[in-house]
Write an enzyme that holds these catalytic residues in place. Sequence first.
Site, PDB file in Angstrom:
ATOM      1  N   LYS A   1      39.073  49.985  48.106  1.00 32.94           N
ATOM      2  CA  LYS A   1      38.075  48.952  47.816  1.00 32.94           C
ATOM      3  C   LYS A   1      37.219  48.559  49.028  1.00 32.94           C
ATOM      4  O   LYS A   1      36.088  48.136  48.865  1.00 32.94           O
ATOM      5  CB  LYS A   1      38.756  47.702  47.232  1.00 32.94           C
ATOM      6  CG  LYS A   1      39.228  47.906  45.806  1.00 32.94           C
ATOM      7  CD  LYS A   1      39.780  46.611  45.237  1.00 32.94           C
ATOM      8  CE  LYS A   1      40.002  46.755  43.734  1.00 32.94           C
ATOM      9  NZ  LYS A   1      40.405  45.499  43.108  1.00 32.94           N
TER      10      LYS A   1
ATOM     11  N   ASP B   1      35.845  41.663  39.943  1.00 27.39           N
ATOM     12  CA  ASP B   1      37.181  41.054  39.831  1.00 27.39           C
ATOM     13  C   ASP B   1      37.120  39.538  39.624  1.00 27.39           C
ATOM     14  O   ASP B   1      37.704  39.007  38.686  1.00 27.39           O
ATOM     15  CB  ASP B   1      38.012  41.358  41.081  1.00 27.39           C
ATOM     16  CG  ASP B   1      38.549  42.781  41.080  1.00 27.39           C
ATOM     17  OD1 ASP B   1      38.738  43.348  39.984  1.00 27.39           O
ATOM     18  OD2 ASP B   1      38.772  43.331  42.178  1.00 27.39           O
TER      19      ASP B   1
ATOM     20  N   SER C   1      47.497  53.267  36.138  1.00 31.81           N
ATOM     21  CA  SER C   1      46.308  52.482  35.799  1.00 31.81           C
ATOM     22  C   SER C   1      46.052  52.433  34.290  1.00 31.81           C
ATOM     23  O   SER C   1      46.157  53.432  33.590  1.00 31.81           O
ATOM     24  CB  SER C   1      45.083  53.080  36.495  1.00 31.81           C
ATOM     25  OG  SER C   1      43.922  52.438  36.013  1.00 31.81           O
TER      26      SER C   1
END
Length: 453
Positions: free
Chosen positions: A233, A269, A182
């Site tokens: 998520k 997002d 990440s």
Amino acid sequence: MRNIVLIGMMGCGKSTIGYQAAKQAGCPFVDLDTEIEKDAGCSISEIFSAEGEAGFREREARMVRRWAGRAGTVISTGGGVVLRPENVERLRQSGTVVFIDRPLGDILAMADTGNRPLLKQGPEGVRALYESRLPLYRKAADQVLENTGRRGEAVRELVRLIERERRDHLRLAVIGDPVAHSLSPEIHLPVLELYSRDPAYIKVEVPRGSLSDWVYRVRTTGVDGFNLTMPHKQDIFPFLEEIDDAARALGAVNTVVNRGGRLIGYNTDGDGFYQSLSRLGRTATGARMVLLGAGGAAQALAVRGAQRGLGRLTVLNRSPEKAAALAERARAANPALETESGGLSQPEIRAACETADLLVNATPKGMEGAGEPDWQDLSFLEALPQTAVVCDLIYRPAETRLLQAAAARGLKTQNGLWMLIYQAILADEYYLGHSLDRDDMADRVFGRLQDKE
Ligand code: NAP
């Protein structure tokens, strides 16, 4: 956030001011004397009678050890907590120690001696106690908050202090499995460092099925917020106290903010992508978009795009039934949206491109190391109007073959790094609690990433 520890004489207002400020700032509050009474099952006066002051101090030290091990809490301590150096050391390590300084005259006038054995010794005794403890309070304190009797003012001052503490010592993380790859720390820290004196942003590997352990850690160790990648998520939903509209519409959360133990879920997002379009001078409003792919990223773009006023959306996917389902979902989010869907064949992409303003690749085709075949035939780009822009959500490589070919045709292009950067900036706005100059911040983050290359 670290703890805020309130010290001062009995009757100085620690508990009242602390409780109200914690409530306004959205922090847990604990009164150590109340905890001692709960633990002992009797009042402080009764503890003094049965065990003497020494017994009480022993209980108090135990309670300090317990609560200093937590974080993000406003802790009101008893007046004599500073008598033991180990208490002071523990409390200072756990957070900022604030001395609530109230004039002796006010303390004498206000003191309720009922449950405060040491105040029963009359004004002269209290004065002596005050004078002997004052140097200890001053030595232990990181900050002094004057309580001049105007409670509202003292509460406001303490709320400001809590907010500053939260901002200065932000404790953030990205969780996922895997998470080692990440870029989140590199993307968040250049922004957070501008507003927080000592921000921490770490990567934490949290395997699927371990979210409850992680959430316990968040609530008890003062983690202020976290970002989520695969596979959490969706799974995070049952752990949240609040979910914002974008996250609810997408059924996915990428950012969680901890407000005093209340976990609030957001999804940045889709907005990250549309915000990044501003760099090309474009917005979602009225745009005719062709979206290649119907996975998680495509969903964020389709649903958020529908909510942000796209004019038309064509979803094309290797599995056309998923494209149709996503187009349907987007239309449910905005019934005025025109939608079409289909497969990824050359004629289908080409036909959709003819009247498109925006073409976006949301598949891994062209991604370094994805193991997926790249586009064989990019001639569909010829069908795009000259004013169209082409975006690839991929950022490794920085310029995919799709973007190279589009740029060669003279079209404006953008890679996925900008979506990644803007979704992080929007998350930072939630963490910091205020809006940012997003383009300026994006330039800063991009610059830092380039320096590291
Ligand atoms: P995902 O949920 O796994 O979805 C993958 C999508 O790509 C599906 O629609 C899948 O089609 C399609 N696909 C996979 N392999 C394909 C192939 N060989 N040929 C044609 N289509 C193929 O993945 P995701 O999270 O949406 O990610 C998609 C892309 O976006 C990835 O490249 C990812 O790195 C990128 N991304 C970028 C950002 C950013 O911030 N820049 C954020 C998220 C994702 P089927 O439905 O037929 O399987």
